[in-house]
Design a protein around this motif. Structure first.
Motif, PDB file in Angstrom:
ATOM      1  N   ALA A   1       0.801  -1.226   0.000  1.00 47.66           N
ATOM      2  CA  ALA A   1       0.000   0.000   0.000  1.00 47.66           C
ATOM      3  C   ALA A   1       0.837   1.282   0.000  1.00 47.66           C
ATOM      4  O   ALA A   1       0.586   2.183  -0.810  1.00 47.66           O
ATOM      5  CB  ALA A   1      -0.970  -0.003   1.181  1.00 47.66           C
ATOM      6  N   PRO A   2       1.846   1.418   0.878  1.00 50.20           N
ATOM      7  CA  PRO A   2       2.641   2.653   0.855  1.00 50.20           C
ATOM      8  C   PRO A   2       3.376   2.863  -0.465  1.00 50.20           C
ATOM      9  O   PRO A   2       3.482   3.998  -0.944  1.00 50.20           O
ATOM     10  CB  PRO A   2       3.631   2.469   2.011  1.00 50.20           C
ATOM     11  CG  PRO A   2       2.981   1.484   2.916  1.00 50.20           C
ATOM     12  CD  PRO A   2       2.260   0.555   1.998  1.00 50.20           C
ATOM     13  N   LEU A   3       3.869   1.782  -1.061  1.00 44.26           N
ATOM     14  CA  LEU A   3       4.591   1.907  -2.329  1.00 44.26           C
ATOM     15  C   LEU A   3       3.650   2.275  -3.467  1.00 44.26           C
ATOM     16  O   LEU A   3       4.009   3.059  -4.349  1.00 44.26           O
ATOM     17  CB  LEU A   3       5.318   0.602  -2.654  1.00 44.26           C
ATOM     18  CG  LEU A   3       6.439   0.225  -1.684  1.00 44.26           C
ATOM     19  CD1 LEU A   3       7.116  -1.061  -2.144  1.00 44.26           C
ATOM     20  CD2 LEU A   3       7.452   1.343  -1.561  1.00 44.26           C
ATOM     21  N   LEU A   4       2.447   1.736  -3.449  1.00 46.62           N
ATOM     22  CA  LEU A   4       1.471   2.103  -4.468  1.00 46.62           C
ATOM     23  C   LEU A   4       1.050   3.562  -4.309  1.00 46.62           C
ATOM     24  O   LEU A   4       0.814   4.261  -5.306  1.00 46.62           O
ATOM     25  CB  LEU A   4       0.251   1.179  -4.381  1.00 46.62           C
ATOM     26  CG  LEU A   4       0.523  -0.296  -4.726  1.00 46.62           C
ATOM     27  CD1 LEU A   4      -0.733  -1.130  -4.545  1.00 46.62           C
ATOM     28  CD2 LEU A   4       1.056  -0.429  -6.145  1.00 46.62           C
TER      29      LEU A   4
ATOM     30  N   SER B   1       3.803   5.540  -5.890  1.00 44.91           N
ATOM     31  CA  SER B   1       3.728   5.476  -7.351  1.00 44.91           C
ATOM     32  C   SER B   1       2.632   6.398  -7.872  1.00 44.91           C
ATOM     33  O   SER B   1       2.833   7.165  -8.825  1.00 44.91           O
ATOM     34  CB  SER B   1       3.460   4.042  -7.807  1.00 44.91           C
ATOM     35  OG  SER B   1       4.520   3.181  -7.447  1.00 44.91           O
ATOM     36  N   ALA B   2       1.456   6.318  -7.254  1.00 43.13           N
ATOM     37  CA  ALA B   2       0.333   7.138  -7.689  1.00 43.13           C
ATOM     38  C   ALA B   2       0.629   8.619  -7.498  1.00 43.13           C
ATOM     39  O   ALA B   2       0.308   9.455  -8.355  1.00 43.13           O
ATOM     40  CB  ALA B   2      -0.928   6.740  -6.923  1.00 43.13           C
ATOM     41  N   ALA B   3       1.261   8.962  -6.376  1.00 45.81           N
ATOM     42  CA  ALA B   3       1.567  10.368  -6.096  1.00 45.81           C
ATOM     43  C   ALA B   3       2.598  10.915  -7.066  1.00 45.81           C
ATOM     44  O   ALA B   3       2.520  12.081  -7.481  1.00 45.81           O
ATOM     45  CB  ALA B   3       2.069  10.511  -4.656  1.00 45.81           C
ATOM     46  N   LEU B   4       3.570  10.087  -7.452  1.00 43.04           N
ATOM     47  CA  LEU B   4       4.589  10.554  -8.382  1.00 43.04           C
ATOM     48  C   LEU B   4       3.979  10.881  -9.742  1.00 43.04           C
ATOM     49  O   LEU B   4       4.274  11.915 -10.341  1.00 43.04           O
ATOM     50  CB  LEU B   4       5.684   9.500  -8.513  1.00 43.04           C
ATOM     51  CG  LEU B   4       6.985   9.965  -9.180  1.00 43.04           C
ATOM     52  CD1 LEU B   4       8.192   9.348  -8.485  1.00 43.04           C
ATOM     53  CD2 LEU B   4       6.989   9.600 -10.653  1.00 43.04           C
ATOM     54  N   VAL B   5       3.089  10.005 -10.201  1.00 48.88           N
ATOM     55  CA  VAL B   5       2.397  10.270 -11.466  1.00 48.88           C
ATOM     56  C   VAL B   5       1.509  11.499 -11.330  1.00 48.88           C
ATOM     57  O   VAL B   5       1.432  12.334 -12.241  1.00 48.88           O
ATOM     58  CB  VAL B   5       1.579   9.034 -11.890  1.00 48.88           C
ATOM     59  CG1 VAL B   5       0.689   9.360 -13.083  1.00 48.88           C
ATOM     60  CG2 VAL B   5       2.503   7.868 -12.228  1.00 48.88           C
ATOM     61  N   ALA B   6       0.837  11.632 -10.186  1.00 48.67           N
ATOM     62  CA  ALA B   6      -0.006  12.809  -9.951  1.00 48.67           C
ATOM     63  C   ALA B   6       0.831  14.083  -9.953  1.00 48.67           C
ATOM     64  O   ALA B   6       0.376  15.138 -10.431  1.00 48.67           O
ATOM     65  CB  ALA B   6      -0.750  12.665  -8.625  1.00 48.67           C
TER      66      ALA B   6
ATOM     67  N   ALA C   1       2.106   6.050   4.071  1.00 46.06           N
ATOM     68  CA  ALA C   1       1.385   6.453   2.865  1.00 46.06           C
ATOM     69  C   ALA C   1       1.385   7.966   2.705  1.00 46.06           C
ATOM     70  O   ALA C   1       1.569   8.492   1.602  1.00 46.06           O
ATOM     71  CB  ALA C   1      -0.050   5.927   2.909  1.00 46.06           C
ATOM     72  N   ALA C   2       1.199   8.695   3.824  1.00 45.70           N
ATOM     73  CA  ALA C   2       1.194  10.157   3.772  1.00 45.70           C
ATOM     74  C   ALA C   2       2.569  10.691   3.372  1.00 45.70           C
ATOM     75  O   ALA C   2       2.679  11.588   2.520  1.00 45.70           O
ATOM     76  CB  ALA C   2       0.776  10.725   5.131  1.00 45.70           C
ATOM     77  N   LEU C   3       3.625  10.152   3.994  1.00 46.51           N
ATOM     78  CA  LEU C   3       4.981  10.594   3.663  1.00 46.51           C
ATOM     79  C   LEU C   3       5.307  10.313   2.203  1.00 46.51           C
ATOM     80  O   LEU C   3       5.800  11.189   1.484  1.00 46.51           O
ATOM     81  CB  LEU C   3       5.991   9.873   4.558  1.00 46.51           C
ATOM     82  CG  LEU C   3       7.468  10.108   4.209  1.00 46.51           C
ATOM     83  CD1 LEU C   3       7.851  11.565   4.423  1.00 46.51           C
ATOM     84  CD2 LEU C   3       8.373   9.187   5.032  1.00 46.51           C
ATOM     85  N   PHE C   4       5.014   9.100   1.756  1.00 42.02           N
ATOM     86  CA  PHE C   4       5.340   8.726   0.381  1.00 42.02           C
ATOM     87  C   PHE C   4       4.522   9.540  -0.619  1.00 42.02           C
ATOM     88  O   PHE C   4       4.998   9.842  -1.715  1.00 42.02           O
ATOM     89  CB  PHE C   4       5.105   7.235   0.166  1.00 42.02           C
ATOM     90  CG  PHE C   4       6.037   6.349   0.954  1.00 42.02           C
ATOM     91  CD1 PHE C   4       7.142   6.877   1.611  1.00 42.02           C
ATOM     92  CD2 PHE C   4       5.808   4.988   1.057  1.00 42.02           C
ATOM     93  CE1 PHE C   4       8.007   6.064   2.340  1.00 42.02           C
ATOM     94  CE2 PHE C   4       6.658   4.161   1.777  1.00 42.02           C
ATOM     95  CZ  PHE C   4       7.761   4.709   2.422  1.00 42.02           C
ATOM     96  N   ALA C   5       3.290   9.883  -0.254  1.00 41.85           N
ATOM     97  CA  ALA C   5       2.464  10.696  -1.146  1.00 41.85           C
ATOM     98  C   ALA C   5       3.070  12.080  -1.327  1.00 41.85           C
ATOM     99  O   ALA C   5       3.139  12.598  -2.446  1.00 41.85           O
ATOM    100  CB  ALA C   5       1.043  10.800  -0.599  1.00 41.85           C
ATOM    101  N   ILE C   6       3.531  12.677  -0.242  1.00 38.61           N
ATOM    102  CA  ILE C   6       4.139  14.011  -0.320  1.00 38.61           C
ATOM    103  C   ILE C   6       5.429  13.968  -1.131  1.00 38.61           C
ATOM    104  O   ILE C   6       5.653  14.779  -2.035  1.00 38.61           O
ATOM    105  CB  ILE C   6       4.412  14.558   1.090  1.00 38.61           C
ATOM    106  CG1 ILE C   6       3.100  14.826   1.819  1.00 38.61           C
ATOM    107  CG2 ILE C   6       5.245  15.834   1.026  1.00 38.61           C
ATOM    108  CD1 ILE C   6       3.257  15.160   3.285  1.00 38.61           C
ATOM    109  N   VAL C   7       6.285  13.003  -0.809  1.00 38.01           N
ATOM    110  CA  VAL C   7       7.559  12.876  -1.527  1.00 38.01           C
ATOM    111  C   VAL C   7       7.313  12.560  -3.000  1.00 38.01           C
ATOM    112  O   VAL C   7       7.952  13.122  -3.891  1.00 38.01           O
ATOM    113  CB  VAL C   7       8.441  11.791  -0.878  1.00 38.01           C
ATOM    114  CG1 VAL C   7       9.705  11.570  -1.698  1.00 38.01           C
ATOM    115  CG2 VAL C   7       8.807  12.189   0.547  1.00 38.01           C
ATOM    116  N   GLY C   8       6.354  11.675  -3.264  1.00 39.71           N
ATOM    117  CA  GLY C   8       6.034  11.325  -4.639  1.00 39.71           C
ATOM    118  C   GLY C   8       5.536  12.513  -5.441  1.00 39.71           C
ATOM    119  O   GLY C   8       5.928  12.716  -6.591  1.00 39.71           O
TER     120      GLY C   8
END
Length: 206
Positions: free
Chosen positions: A73-76, A79-84, A125-132
Motif C-alpha cells: 500500500a505505501p509503495l502504491l 507510485s500514484a503520487a509521483l504520477v499525480a 502512505a502520507a509521507l510517500f504521497a508528499i515525496v512522490g
C-alpha cells in the motif's frame, strides 16, 4: 560481507557526486522534448534512474516499506503520487523552490532509513504521497509540451520503472542478512544525494 557493503556504499557516493546535476537528472533525450510514443516511454523509464535524487527516494521508499512490513500500500501510494505530481506540473501549477523541496524530501527519506524508523501504514502512505508529488512535479518539467499520446507513454514508463525499483528494494531488504549496515550506508547515500540537489537549488554549488 561488511567490506563489500562498504565498497558498494563508497561507489554509490562517488556516483552521486559525479552524476548530480540538474541537466543530467531531468533530460534522457539530451535536453530535447521527446516526440514519439517510444521516446516518451523510454524517457519515463530513464528519468528516475539517471536522476540520482529521484532514484534515492524511490529506493528509500522501498526500504522503509520493507522495514515497516506494511505491504504494498505505501509503495502504491508513492507510485500514484509521483504520477499525480507530473500531472500537477503539466496542469501549469507552480510549486516554488521545487528542486529544493525535492532535495529536502530525499534527505528526510535518507534520515529515516539511517534511523531504521518504522512507521504506521497511514504515516508511510502520507509521507510517500508528499515525496512522490514533489518528485513527480520535478520530473514533469522534461515532458511539458508533449502531445497527449506520448504523455501517456511517459507516465506508463515512469510508473513501471519506479514501481519496479521500489519493490526490488523492498524484496532485497527482506532477504538481506546484514540489514542494519546496509540501511545505514544506503541512507547516508540518500542524504548525500538530497544534499547535493538542495545545494544546487540554493546556488551553493554550480
Amino acid at each position: 560481507m561488511m567490506s563489500s557493503i562498504a565498497r558498494l556504499g563508497a561507489c554509490a557516493g562517488i556516483a552521486t557526486l559525479s552524476m548530480q546535476t540538474p541537466a543530467f537528472a531531468h533530460h534522457v533525450m539530451g535536453g530535447k522534448l521527446p516526440q514519439t510514443f517510444l521516446q516518451c516511454f523510454l524517457s519515463g523509464l530513464g528519468h528516475p534512474v539517471i536522476g540520482i535524487d529521484h532514484l534515492a527516494a524511490i529506493v528509500g521508499a522501498g526500504l522503509l516499506a520493507a522495514l515497516a512490513r506494511r505491504g504494498a500500500a505505501p509503495l502504491l501510494a508513492f507510485s500514484a503520487a509521483l504520477v499525480a505530481g507530473v500531472g500537477v506540473h503539466l496542469a501549469g501549477a507552480d510549486v516554488p523552490v521545487s528542486e529544493l523541496l525535492v532535495g529536502l524530501s530525499t534527505i528526510a527519506i535518507g534520515v529515516l532509513v539511517v534511523l531504521r524508523q518504522s512507521m504506521s501504514s497511514a504515516a508511510a502512505a502520507a509521507l510517500f504521497a508528499i515525496v512522490g508529488l514533489l518528485h513527480g512535479y520535478a520530473l514533469g518539467e522534461s515532458i511539458v509540451g508533449a502531445e497527449p499520446a506520448p504523455l501517456v507513454a511517459y507516465l506508463a514508463g515512469l510508473l513501471v520503472i519506479q514501481t519496479a525499483i521500489a519493490f526490488a528494494a523492498y524484496a532485497l531488504l527482506v532477504r538481506l542478512p546484514a540489514r542494519a549496515m546496509a540501511m545505514t550506508i544506503a541512507g547516508l547515500v540518500m542524504v548525500l544525494a538530497g544534499g547535493m540537489t538542495a545545494a544546487v537549488a540554493t546556488g551553493l554549488i554550480g
